[in-house]
Design an enzyme around this catalytic site. Structure first.
Site, PDB file in Angstrom:
ATOM      1  N   ASP A  51      43.242 -37.580  18.196  1.00  0.00           N
ATOM      2  CA  ASP A  51      43.601 -38.206  19.464  1.00  0.00           C
ATOM      3  C   ASP A  51      42.713 -39.427  19.714  1.00  0.00           C
ATOM      4  OD1 ASP A  51      45.528 -36.325  19.994  1.00  0.00           O
ATOM      5  OD2 ASP A  51      44.209 -35.041  21.190  1.00  0.00           O
ATOM      6  N   TYR A  79      35.183 -28.623  14.389  1.00  0.00           N
ATOM      7  CA  TYR A  79      35.018 -29.496  15.550  1.00  0.00           C
ATOM      8  C   TYR A  79      33.827 -29.076  16.400  1.00  0.00           C
ATOM      9  CZ  TYR A  79      39.962 -30.755  14.736  1.00  0.00           C
ATOM     10  OH  TYR A  79      41.152 -31.189  14.192  1.00  0.00           O
ATOM     11  N   ASP A  93      43.479 -32.758  28.419  1.00  0.00           N
ATOM     12  CA  ASP A  93      42.153 -33.331  28.170  1.00  0.00           C
ATOM     13  C   ASP A  93      41.750 -34.229  29.328  1.00  0.00           C
ATOM     14  OD1 ASP A  93      43.508 -35.744  27.827  1.00  0.00           O
ATOM     15  OD2 ASP A  93      43.323 -35.758  25.653  1.00  0.00           O
ATOM     16  N   ARG A 185      42.597 -28.902  22.254  1.00  0.00           N
ATOM     17  CA  ARG A 185      42.943 -29.084  23.671  1.00  0.00           C
ATOM     18  C   ARG A 185      43.582 -27.820  24.225  1.00  0.00           C
ATOM     19  NH1 ARG A 185      47.150 -33.455  24.162  1.00  0.00           N
ATOM     20  NH2 ARG A 185      47.351 -33.374  21.897  1.00  0.00           N
TER      21      ARG A 185
END
Length: 328
Positions: A51, A79, A93, A185
């Protein structure tokens, strides 16, 4: 003369994969377009979209590297994420508009740890509306921008590991190692829902994609400098190196000449295996290499010799060539 020499040198890019540290605010396509311009190379792609607000590892495929994208997409990813509790947004988000807010009174660190732990393993996720997933051939984000909600089917993903690194309410720092197709997310939203307070993704950094780690990633600016000085090879990972966990078969020169024209490799023509696990077992992709160790192509291994059958079946079985990776 010096200028001409530099131009010649910078045009020699090669085939491979660049481990790029994507900056915040750039789309994955922005990175591809910029590197395409810097390298004067039309064949540039990426494996695994990030993203725009996210940062971290973005595998960039150069030259014939674009032919191996499908084999990289199965890599697991790691992540660092920050979950903000107490508010939901329309994009899941921090870039979206706030939809709901909730009090965090009485929320304890123990409850947070317990809720997060429940999200390790196989999960069903509904892809977010603001995503590139296509329904009926149309990306969901287009429908979302038009104010429409589209029915989406849940998808199974795997969270191999999830760990709470720090809790500073309303923010929770997480380490997540997951399968392809996992939306961090959505994971944050689901954890917030499990706690009854809502949540969204505040920040995301991709630390690893398969063997590509953030500590070894280069910036777009690094790529530009290295290309001008003729040092891009220092960062460009060769295709054979990137695919090193894939089993390999070694063929003789005569068979190699046929392989680069797309001819299949009869199993009896395989000279040896180049694989930590020995002979490939189950059906799947294999590297096809010549005796000098040059990667020629990726083929489809038909299955273990035992599964193929006796000598007659072995004589007929072959490794079909899927992608030729050298110039004919």
């Amino acid at each position: 003369m010096a200028h001409g020499a530099q131009t010649s040198r910078t045009c020699e890019v090669g085939d491979g994969v660049l481990n790029v540290n994507k900056p915040a605010g750039w789309t994955s396509h922005d990175v591809v377009a910029k590197v395409r311009t810097l390298l004067r190379e039309s064949k540039v792609g990426h494996a695994g979209t990030l993203d725009p607000a996210a940062t971290g590892v973005l595998p960039l495929l150069i030259g014939r590297g674009t032919r191996i994208a499908e084999y990289l997409l199965d890599w697991d990813k790691e992540y660092r994420a920050v979950l903000r509790l107490g508010a939901t947004t329309d994009t899941q988000d921090a870039t979206g508009a706030t939809l709901t807010t909730h009090s965090l009174e009485g929320l304890t660190e123990k409850r947070i740890h317990e809720a997060v732990a429940r999200f390790q393993g196989r999960l069903k996720q509904i892809p977010p509306m603001y995503s590139a997933v296509k329904v009926g051939g149309v990306p969901l984000y287009r429908a979302a921008r038009a104010g429409r909600i589209v029915e989406r089917e849940p998808r199974e993903v795997t969270v191999y590991e999830i760990e709470v690194l720090d809790v500073r309410v309303p923010d929770v720092s997480l380490r997540v190692r997951c399968s392809k197709g996992t939306y961090v997310r959505t994971l944050c939203v689901d954890i917030g829902d499990a706690l009854g307070v809502g949540g969204h993704l505040l920040a995301l950094e991709r630390r690893r994609v398969g063997p590509l780690v953030l500590e070894q990633a280069v910036t777009v600016e690094d790529i530009g400098r290295q290309h001008v000085t003729g040092r891009l090879a220092e960062s460009l990972l060769l295709l054979d190196e990137v695919l090193r966990t894939m089993p390999a078969v070694i063929v003789d020169q005569r068979t190699a000449q046929r392989v680069v024209h797309g001819a299949p490799v009869p199993l009896r023509a395989i000279m040896e295996w180049d694989s930590p696990a020995g002979e490939p077992g189950r059906r799947g992709p294999v590297r096809i290499k010549d005796q000098a160790g040059r990667l020629l192509a990726i083929g489809a291994w038909p299955g273990g010799v035992e599964a193929i059958g006796e000598s007659d079946g072995l004589a007929e079985a072959a490794v079909a060539v899927e992608k030729v990776l050298v110039e004919v």
